[in-house]
Design a protein around this motif. Structure first.
Motif, short mmCIF file in Angstrom:
data_model
loop_
_atom_site.label_atom_id
_atom_site.label_comp_id
_atom_site.label_asym_id
_atom_site.label_seq_id
_atom_site.Cartn_x
_atom_site.Cartn_y
_atom_site.Cartn_z
N PRO A 211 28.28 39.27 33.10
CA PRO A 211 29.10 38.93 31.94
C PRO A 211 30.57 38.82 32.29
O PRO A 211 30.98 39.16 33.40
CB PRO A 211 28.84 40.10 30.98
N GLN A 212 31.36 38.35 31.32
CA GLN A 212 32.75 38.03 31.58
C GLN A 212 33.54 39.28 31.96
O GLN A 212 33.40 40.34 31.35
CB GLN A 212 33.36 37.38 30.34
N ASN A 213 34.40 39.14 32.96
CA ASN A 213 35.29 40.20 33.40
C ASN A 213 36.71 39.93 32.92
O ASN A 213 37.10 38.78 32.71
CB ASN A 213 35.28 40.33 34.93
N PHE A 214 37.46 41.01 32.77
CA PHE A 214 38.83 40.92 32.30
C PHE A 214 39.73 41.68 33.26
O PHE A 214 39.36 42.74 33.78
CB PHE A 214 38.98 41.50 30.90
N LYS A 215 40.93 41.13 33.46
CA LYS A 215 41.94 41.83 34.22
C LYS A 215 42.77 42.67 33.25
O LYS A 215 43.30 42.17 32.25
CB LYS A 215 42.83 40.83 34.96
N GLN A 286 43.31 37.13 30.88
CA GLN A 286 42.34 36.16 31.36
C GLN A 286 43.06 35.01 32.07
O GLN A 286 44.14 34.58 31.62
CB GLN A 286 41.51 35.61 30.21
N PRO A 287 42.44 34.43 33.05
CA PRO A 287 41.28 34.92 33.78
C PRO A 287 41.69 35.93 34.84
O PRO A 287 42.88 36.09 35.10
CB PRO A 287 40.70 33.66 34.41
N PRO A 288 40.74 36.60 35.48
CA PRO A 288 41.10 37.49 36.60
C PRO A 288 41.74 36.70 37.74
O PRO A 288 41.65 35.47 37.81
CB PRO A 288 39.75 38.11 37.00
N ASP A 289 42.37 37.43 38.63
CA ASP A 289 43.05 36.78 39.76
C ASP A 289 42.05 36.02 40.61
O ASP A 289 40.96 36.53 40.93
CB ASP A 289 43.77 37.82 40.61
#
Length: 443
Positions: A211-215, A286-289
């Protein structure tokens, strides 16, 4: 059936001569025997009675196995429910993806050695390929052709290659690929450009987290020790921080007392549990690096080839998830268990039938006279039920039954009834004859 056969034999064949057919013959439906479905077996049908266990002491081992099987079935059912709950959540594991960056340079030349070469024919071209292979648990490239292979592009959401702006200008120095619903997965990406000098390029790879990841915001990230994670992981880590530091109000349990760190992040002294998701939304970046790879495309005279590789961590579906799913949907074991259960049912039924036959034979051997009398009484009772006969045939066949006080009154009533019946028949016959005689006289 017995009374019907008696009436048929007493009536005899019909004396009326056959005449012409007055209509279509009646249709007689043929009643075919219907096979009733076998009654569904119950768990109690597997149990051997206490009397049989006393008769055969070795059968106690079977009862112990039956008890163990029930415990095992309960455990398996509980585990199946646990597996179903686990499969509802994403199961990911960390693996290494080895990225191979290959660049090749070559010069276009005329095939005829005597031809003169101009600048276009001697133009040098380089080619850049980006491919990847998933490593196994031992850090080796998977070489099993039967293993399911995941395409290289399926790990990424986007890929951007930035070439040297001074060499290719601001309009053609970017090569981009972005995922969309119609994207077809591929095993690699390829870029080809003219040039005879080394080219610096920057490769930006944006992973496709499922699933979606967040920074996280840097302040909250340092507090929780998390840089990039999914929403449930972040909320769980925040809840662990609240419990560890005892920030939950002891009276109003749905209220959180923010310490100095949380106050600086959420800008409030207290907050409700229900407000945590809304307060976390602005802290998700969003998005992660992306993954940034600096690479230099080497361009040497002649046809050369150079390969470099990089290892990055990616998330893939845990193989245990597929095994769990196969365990739930597999029916081979269930069919085998049902077949064995059917054999056990048949064996237990045969044992019970043999026990009944043994008791029958033992009863006859111990008291033949009494056994035959009881058997005849039972058969007579069954015949009475089948033929719907009133009275007690067993007592009626004994002489003492006809020496009771009510016998004379019963005989008188019987003969009186028969006389009245015969008298009514005679009067009916005489009335018919008199009617016939009067009719003849009038004619």
């Amino acid at each position: 059936w017995y009374q019907r056969r008696v009436r048929e034999s007493s009536s005899g064949p019909s004396s009326q001569p056959p005449g012409p057919s007055m209509g279509p013959m009646p249709h007689h439906s043929v009643h075919r025997p219907t096979h009733k479905p076998k009654p569904k077996k119950k768990a109690s049908d597997l149990v051997i009675s206490q009397q049989l266990r006393e008769l055969v002491p070795e059968s106690q081992a079977y009862m112990d196995l039956l008890s163990f099987e029930r415990k095992l079935d309960a455990t398996i059912m509980r585990k199946r429910l646990d597996i179903q709950e686990v499969l509802k959540k994403p199961m990911k594991t960390k693996r290494k993806l080895r990225i191979f960056i290959t660049n090749t340079s070559y010069t276009n030349q005329s095939k005829s050695p005597g031809d003169q070469l101009n600048s276009e024919e001697c133009q040098t071209t380089w080619e850049l390929k980006i491919e990847g292979r998933l490593l196994d648990e031992n850090g080796q490239v998977r070489s099993d052709p039967r293993a399911p292979k995941k395409k290289f592009s399926s790990f990424f959401k986007s890929l951007i290659i930035e070439l040297d702006k001074e060499m290719y200008g601001p309009d053609s120095n970017f090569v981009e690929w972005h995922r969309n619903p119609q994207t077809q997965e591929t095993d690699g990406f390829q870029v080809k450009r003219p040039g005879d000098k080394p080219v610096k390029c920057t490769i930006n790879l944006q992973l496709d987290y499922q699933p979606q990841n967040f920074k996280l915001d840097p302040r909250l990230g340092r507090l929780l020790g998390i840089h990039t994670a999914t929403r449930p992981v972040i909320v769980t880590a925040l809840w662990q921080y609240i419990k560890t530091n005892k920030l939950q109000d002891p009276i109003h349990r749905d209220t959180i007392k923010c310490d100095e760190y949380l106050q600086s992040i959420f800008d409030c002294p207290t907050m409700k549990f229900s407000d945590i998701p809304f307060k976390l939304n602005p802290l998700f970046q969003q998005p992660p690096d992306p993954i940034v790879i600096e690479h230099v495309v080497a361009v040497d005279p002649g046809e050369t080839k150079s390969v470099t590789h990089w290892d990055i961590s990616v998330e893939v579906d845990d193989t245990l998830k597929q095994q769990m799913n196969n365990f739930l949907v597999s029916t081979v074991a269930q069919q085998e268990i049902m077949s064995l259960d059917q054999k056990i049912y048949e064996t237990v039924d045969s044992i019970k039938a043999l026990k009944t036959k043994r008791e029958f034979m033992l009863s006859f051997a111990s008291d033949p006279y009494g056994f035959i009398n009881k058997w005849l009484i039972s058969q007579s009772r069954d015949l009475k039920v089948m033929l719907n006969i009133e009275g007690d045939p067993e007592e009626e066949r004994k002489a003492g039954f006809y020496q009771k006080d009510w016998l004379k009154e019963g005989v008188c009533r019987y003969f009186y009834t028969k006389v009245q019946q015969r008298r009514a028949e005679l009067e009916r016959d005489l009335g018919v004859r008199q009617l016939g005689t009067s009719t003849t006289s009038s004619n």
